[in-house]
Design a protein around this motif. Structure first.
Motif, mmCIF file in Angstrom:
data_model
loop_
_atom_site.group_PDB
_atom_site.id
_atom_site.type_symbol
_atom_site.label_atom_id
_atom_site.label_comp_id
_atom_site.label_asym_id
_atom_site.label_seq_id
_atom_site.Cartn_x
_atom_site.Cartn_y
_atom_site.Cartn_z
ATOM 1 N N VAL A 166 2.416 -0.038 -7.395
ATOM 2 C CA VAL A 166 1.963 -0.337 -6.042
ATOM 3 C C VAL A 166 1.300 0.882 -5.427
ATOM 4 O O VAL A 166 1.504 2.018 -5.870
ATOM 5 C CB VAL A 166 3.137 -0.789 -5.136
ATOM 6 C CG1 VAL A 166 3.800 -2.041 -5.679
ATOM 7 C CG2 VAL A 166 4.160 0.335 -4.972
ATOM 8 N N ALA A 167 0.513 0.624 -4.403
ATOM 9 C CA ALA A 167 -0.070 1.688 -3.589
ATOM 10 C C ALA A 167 0.363 1.440 -2.149
ATOM 11 O O ALA A 167 0.364 0.293 -1.684
ATOM 12 C CB ALA A 167 -1.587 1.693 -3.700
ATOM 13 N N LEU A 168 0.754 2.486 -1.455
ATOM 14 C CA LEU A 168 1.177 2.365 -0.052
ATOM 15 C C LEU A 168 -0.011 2.721 0.836
ATOM 16 O O LEU A 168 -0.474 3.866 0.821
ATOM 17 C CB LEU A 168 2.352 3.299 0.234
ATOM 18 C CG LEU A 168 2.918 3.235 1.656
ATOM 19 C CD1 LEU A 168 3.485 1.852 1.957
ATOM 20 C CD2 LEU A 168 3.989 4.291 1.861
ATOM 21 N N VAL A 169 -0.500 1.744 1.601
ATOM 22 C CA VAL A 169 -1.744 1.933 2.348
ATOM 23 C C VAL A 169 -1.572 1.536 3.815
ATOM 24 O O VAL A 169 -0.578 0.912 4.201
ATOM 25 C CB VAL A 169 -2.891 1.092 1.721
ATOM 26 C CG1 VAL A 169 -3.129 1.512 0.271
ATOM 27 C CG2 VAL A 169 -2.577 -0.405 1.792
ATOM 28 N N TYR A 170 -2.583 1.885 4.606
ATOM 29 C CA TYR A 170 -2.622 1.449 5.992
ATOM 30 C C TYR A 170 -3.028 -0.024 6.048
ATOM 31 O O TYR A 170 -3.628 -0.555 5.084
ATOM 32 C CB TYR A 170 -3.603 2.316 6.787
ATOM 33 C CG TYR A 170 -3.098 3.726 6.985
ATOM 34 C CD1 TYR A 170 -2.150 4.009 7.979
ATOM 35 C CD2 TYR A 170 -3.531 4.769 6.177
ATOM 36 C CE1 TYR A 170 -1.659 5.297 8.162
ATOM 37 C CE2 TYR A 170 -3.048 6.066 6.345
ATOM 38 C CZ TYR A 170 -2.107 6.313 7.336
ATOM 39 O OH TYR A 170 -1.623 7.589 7.501
ATOM 40 N N PRO A 171 -2.674 -0.731 7.121
ATOM 41 C CA PRO A 171 -2.888 -2.192 7.172
ATOM 42 C C PRO A 171 -4.305 -2.641 6.837
ATOM 43 O O PRO A 171 -4.498 -3.656 6.166
ATOM 44 C CB PRO A 171 -2.521 -2.536 8.621
ATOM 45 C CG PRO A 171 -1.528 -1.484 9.013
ATOM 46 C CD PRO A 171 -1.982 -0.229 8.324
ATOM 47 N N GLU A 172 -5.319 -1.889 7.262
ATOM 48 C CA GLU A 172 -6.694 -2.323 7.029
ATOM 49 C C GLU A 172 -7.091 -2.278 5.549
ATOM 50 O O GLU A 172 -8.073 -2.908 5.138
ATOM 51 C CB GLU A 172 -7.670 -1.456 7.839
ATOM 52 C CG GLU A 172 -7.672 0.025 7.473
ATOM 53 C CD GLU A 172 -6.707 0.856 8.287
ATOM 54 O OE1 GLU A 172 -6.932 2.089 8.392
ATOM 55 O OE2 GLU A 172 -5.735 0.285 8.829
ATOM 56 N N ASP A 173 -6.318 -1.554 4.735
ATOM 57 C CA ASP A 173 -6.622 -1.450 3.307
ATOM 58 C C ASP A 173 -5.716 -2.323 2.438
ATOM 59 O O ASP A 173 -5.809 -2.288 1.209
ATOM 60 C CB ASP A 173 -6.495 0.013 2.849
ATOM 61 C CG ASP A 173 -7.450 0.937 3.583
ATOM 62 O OD1 ASP A 173 -8.611 0.528 3.780
ATOM 63 O OD2 ASP A 173 -7.037 2.051 3.966
ATOM 64 N N ALA A 174 -4.839 -3.094 3.058
ATOM 65 C CA ALA A 174 -3.848 -3.858 2.294
ATOM 66 C C ALA A 174 -4.492 -4.978 1.484
ATOM 67 O O ALA A 174 -5.437 -5.627 1.927
ATOM 68 C CB ALA A 174 -2.801 -4.434 3.241
#
Length: 303
Positions: free
Chosen positions: A241-249
């Motif tokens: 997984v990658a942990l991202v900000y909402p706009e990149d989900a």
């Protein structure tokens, strides 16, 4: 020994109601619960009158009611929070006596504090405890509550939001794993949270406030920071997984928004950390197997 763990679930089912009735029939459980007979009668009437599988709306009249589950998703008690003005009162019951002595009461109190201060935005949380209920008073004091008033029959203990936040940062519970967050991540996430509804993001707020804040250049390379990629074990399933900000989900690509349950859960943990977290109404056991990429370690922490 299993670490004490409690999750509070706002959904109340008919099965929960029957559990509550069983607990409230035990005089040892109800000895110090002032309105136990009234509560028991209310539950019995609800179960007999309403043929619905979910009874949440009935239990939330006059306050908010939560079932307490342990790490195996077994119901062990309940927490009720009643807000009046800026203050909130907590009622806590660990229902099955076999669970007494497992420090579940203190764990339930901590979960109740999280809800009271981050979700319900209380300024003070109060617990009114029978003078002879030494076990309950000790649990609240272990969580940092202070005696406010007392009479021969009743002790009133309280926790202010200011004191709660200070203890959250300076004196975490012994069994709770430390997490780390960079100064840049904390500042950006706080700015984003200012525009969100409290009920949707209070868990993330709590994690940010309890995290140890570090300089981006000093964060260990095996910590899950924003925009990190990691292999995570979820129960028996390994996933990248990658942990991202909402706009990149993008869930289909394994890009988890930090605002999601799973995203909030893994923020700040490091390789080898194992912990329990309630996801989609059941407790999952999570392990950070490996951090594959971390922007700070790669020199990309300005992103």
């Amino acid at each position: 020994m299993t670490k004490p763990f409690i999750s509070l679930c706002p959904e109340i089912t008919r099965a929960d109601a029957f559990n509550l009735m069983d607990w409230l029939e035990d005089e040892h459980v109800t000895r110090y619960l002032s309105d136990s007979r009234h509560v028991s009668r209310f539950i019995e009437q609800v179960v007999g009158r309403v043929q619905l599988p979910i009874l949440t709306h009935l239990f939330n009249q006059g306050g908010r009611f939560f079932m307490a589950y342990d790490h195996a998703d077994v119901p062990v008690g309940f927490v009720r929070l009643v807000k009046t003005g800026r203050d909130c009162e907590m009622v806590l019951v660990i229902g099955n006596r076999e669970n007494w002595g497992r420090n579940l009461g203190a764990s339930a109190i901590r979960e109740g504090m999280k809800l009271a201060f981050f979700d319900m935005r209380a300024e003070k949380l109060i617990a009114k405890i029978h003078a002879d209920n030494a076990r309950s008073r000790k649990a609240f004091e272990r969580c940092g509550f202070l005696l406010e008033t007392q009479t021969p029959a009743l002790h009133s203990l309280s926790m202010t939001s200011e004191r709660y936040l200070r203890l959250l940062r300076e004196n975490p519970a012994e069994h709770v794993t430390h997490i780390h967050i960079t100064e840049i991540d904390k500042a950006r996430l706080r700015n984003m949270l200012a525009f969100e509804e409290p009920s949707g993001i209070f868990e993330l707020e709590h994690e940010i406030e309890r995290a140890i804040v570090v300089d981006p250049l000093a964060v260990a390379s095996d910590v899950v920071t924003m925009n990190s990629k990691a292999v995570v074990q979820l129960d028996d399933e390994a996933m990248e997984v990658a942990l991202v900000y909402p706009e990149d989900a993008d869930d289909s690509a394994g890009k988890l928004s930090v605002f999601s349950d799973m995203g909030t859960a893994i923020l700040g943990y490091k390789e080898g950390d194992t912990f329990a977290w309630r996801l989609r109404n059941r407790t999952r056991h999570i392990r950070i197997e490996k951090v594959l990429y971390q922007p700070e370690a790669a020199g990309d922490f300005h992103l």
